[in-house]
Design an enzyme around this catalytic site. Sequence first.
Site, PDB file in Angstrom:
ATOM      1  N   ASN A 157       0.810  -1.221   0.000  1.00 32.71           N
ATOM      2  CA  ASN A 157       0.000   0.000   0.000  1.00 32.71           C
ATOM      3  C   ASN A 157       0.845   1.274   0.000  1.00 32.71           C
ATOM      4  OD1 ASN A 157       0.421  -1.227   2.675  1.00 32.71           O
ATOM      5  ND2 ASN A 157      -0.462   0.652   3.474  1.00 32.71           N
ATOM      6  N   ALA A 206     -13.822  -3.747   0.168  1.00 28.76           N
ATOM      7  CA  ALA A 206     -14.592  -3.216  -0.968  1.00 28.76           C
ATOM      8  C   ALA A 206     -14.266  -1.776  -1.332  1.00 28.76           C
ATOM      9  CB  ALA A 206     -16.087  -3.342  -0.667  1.00 28.76           C
ATOM     10  N   CYS A 331      -3.730   5.069   6.923  1.00 22.52           N
ATOM     11  CA  CYS A 331      -3.857   4.677   8.322  1.00 22.52           C
ATOM     12  C   CYS A 331      -2.782   5.322   9.188  1.00 22.52           C
ATOM     13  CB  CYS A 331      -3.777   3.167   8.446  1.00 22.52           C
ATOM     14  SG  CYS A 331      -4.938   2.385   7.366  1.00 22.52           S
TER      15      CYS A 331
HETATM   16  C1  LIG Z   1      -2.914  -3.281   2.273  1.00 21.83           C
HETATM   17  C2  LIG Z   1      -4.044  -2.916   3.167  1.00 21.83           C
HETATM   18  N1  LIG Z   1      -4.505  -3.826   4.052  1.00 21.83           N
HETATM   19  C3  LIG Z   1      -5.524  -3.551   4.865  1.00 21.83           C
HETATM   20  C4  LIG Z   1      -6.142  -2.330   4.853  1.00 21.83           C
HETATM   21  C5  LIG Z   1      -7.272  -2.063   5.792  1.00 21.83           C
HETATM   22  O1  LIG Z   1      -8.500  -2.147   5.102  1.00 21.83           O
HETATM   23  P1  LIG Z   1      -9.807  -1.468   5.705  1.00 21.83           P
HETATM   24  O2  LIG Z   1      -9.655   0.007   5.496  1.00 21.83           O
HETATM   25  O3  LIG Z   1     -10.927  -2.034   4.879  1.00 21.83           O
HETATM   26  O4  LIG Z   1      -9.882  -1.859   7.129  1.00 21.83           O
HETATM   27  C6  LIG Z   1      -5.682  -1.337   3.971  1.00 21.83           C
HETATM   28  C7  LIG Z   1      -6.296   0.013   3.968  1.00 21.83           C
HETATM   29  O5  LIG Z   1      -5.689   1.002   3.603  1.00 21.83           O
HETATM   30  C8  LIG Z   1      -4.608  -1.640   3.099  1.00 21.83           C
HETATM   31  O6  LIG Z   1      -4.137  -0.751   2.225  1.00 21.83           O
END
Ligand SMILES: Cc1ncc(COP(=O)(O)O)c(C=O)c1O
Length: 392
Positions: A157, A206, A331
């Site tokens: 990410n 999603a 995040c």
């Molecule tokens: C690689 C990855 N895993 C997990 C997540 C978490 O997903 P969610 O936002 O649906 O909790 C993200 C969100 O940015 C992500 O990029």
Amino acid sequence: MPAPRTVYLDHSASTPCDPQVVEAMMPYFSEVYGNSSSSHSFGRKAEMAIEDARESIARVLNCKPTEIVFTSGGSESDNLAVRGAGWMQRAHGKGAHLITTPVEHSAVSAPIKQMAGLQGFKATFLPVSSEAWVDPEDLAAHLRDDTAVVSVIYANNEVGTVAPIPQLAALAHTRGALFHTDAVQAAGQLNLDVQALGVDLMSLSAHKFYGPKGVGALYIRDGLDLVSAQAGGSHERGRRAGTHNTPFIVGMAKALEIAHAEREARTAHYRAMRDLLIDGILTRVPDVLLTGHREQRLPSHASFIVRGVDSSKLLMHLDMRGVAASGGSACKTGNPEPSGVLLAMGYSPEDATGSLRLTVGHHTTADDITYAVETVRASVEKLRALAKMFAS
Ligand SMILES: Cc1ncc(COP(=O)(O)O)c(C=O)c1O
């Protein structure tokens, strides 16, 4: 002063919900509102919609509908995968050794650290290259007979690097370990065929592929009796307690169906926009590095280190000029610490504080890119001039 135009280049953080998806969801808020666990006709209608959604997702993943568990998103899917599989493997006497990488999303690394800190698991973090590449030889060298679960992110990410999942999964299986991949960023862009990938567990969310926020799925290979990380009712065959979110599940299936059908056209467009962006930034902005892998890279993803510039200030300047970007991971917003992913790739803490992520979507145009590149150039120039002024 209002921004002259807005350019959204943060599709890795979230995508707009497709109007066709919103339309598909609408009847399930106030027309088909029964609880899918109820045995009356209201409940049965909701259950039918959920089972249709499960079948549609299973077609894209090339798996059985019963191998799909609905969750509240990527974070929950990751937690369920590593905890549920780790606990199950230990209960079956396989051992308590977990292998992952230092470039995972925190939804994988945090539960693994908790399991190591509080529950007696041992965790190994594989080395990664300066491009965040996980070398299968390193996995082979660290696998042990007591390795219970290996978890490696499919597409990173923060820096967009795509991991060699089929090779890694096959290696894990040679020692009887289960293999999980976080495919949250990959979905909608890369192949999600779980048979071709050879994975045992795979997480989806999603809102990264033009679906609603707050809903996700975990693929769990048939025969794995995962321990439920969220205990309670017997929903999802006892693997995840909680009343189904019917409209969101319907929306996720619709979004994945569209993303799958349009994958080739969309990713060709993403690649073209991404390459314009990468070339533009690298040629127009001095002292900038591309982070992540140059070729094995998510089609929508461009990420950089802008030397001598504080990422949070740059994002503010860009936002004032209408460009929505990110410092690496949505995040991490508000966290002043340099990214652990960039540190693991060998960047210095100073360089890591200058991270910039720009991710394109299917509405992104070449004009948007031209505007964004010029805005980044002007903002960086201004910030560097200010830093020089204060230093003298
Ligand atoms: C690689 C990855 N895993 C997990 C997540 C978490 O997903 P969610 O936002 O649906 O909790 C993200 C969100 O940015 C992500 O990029």
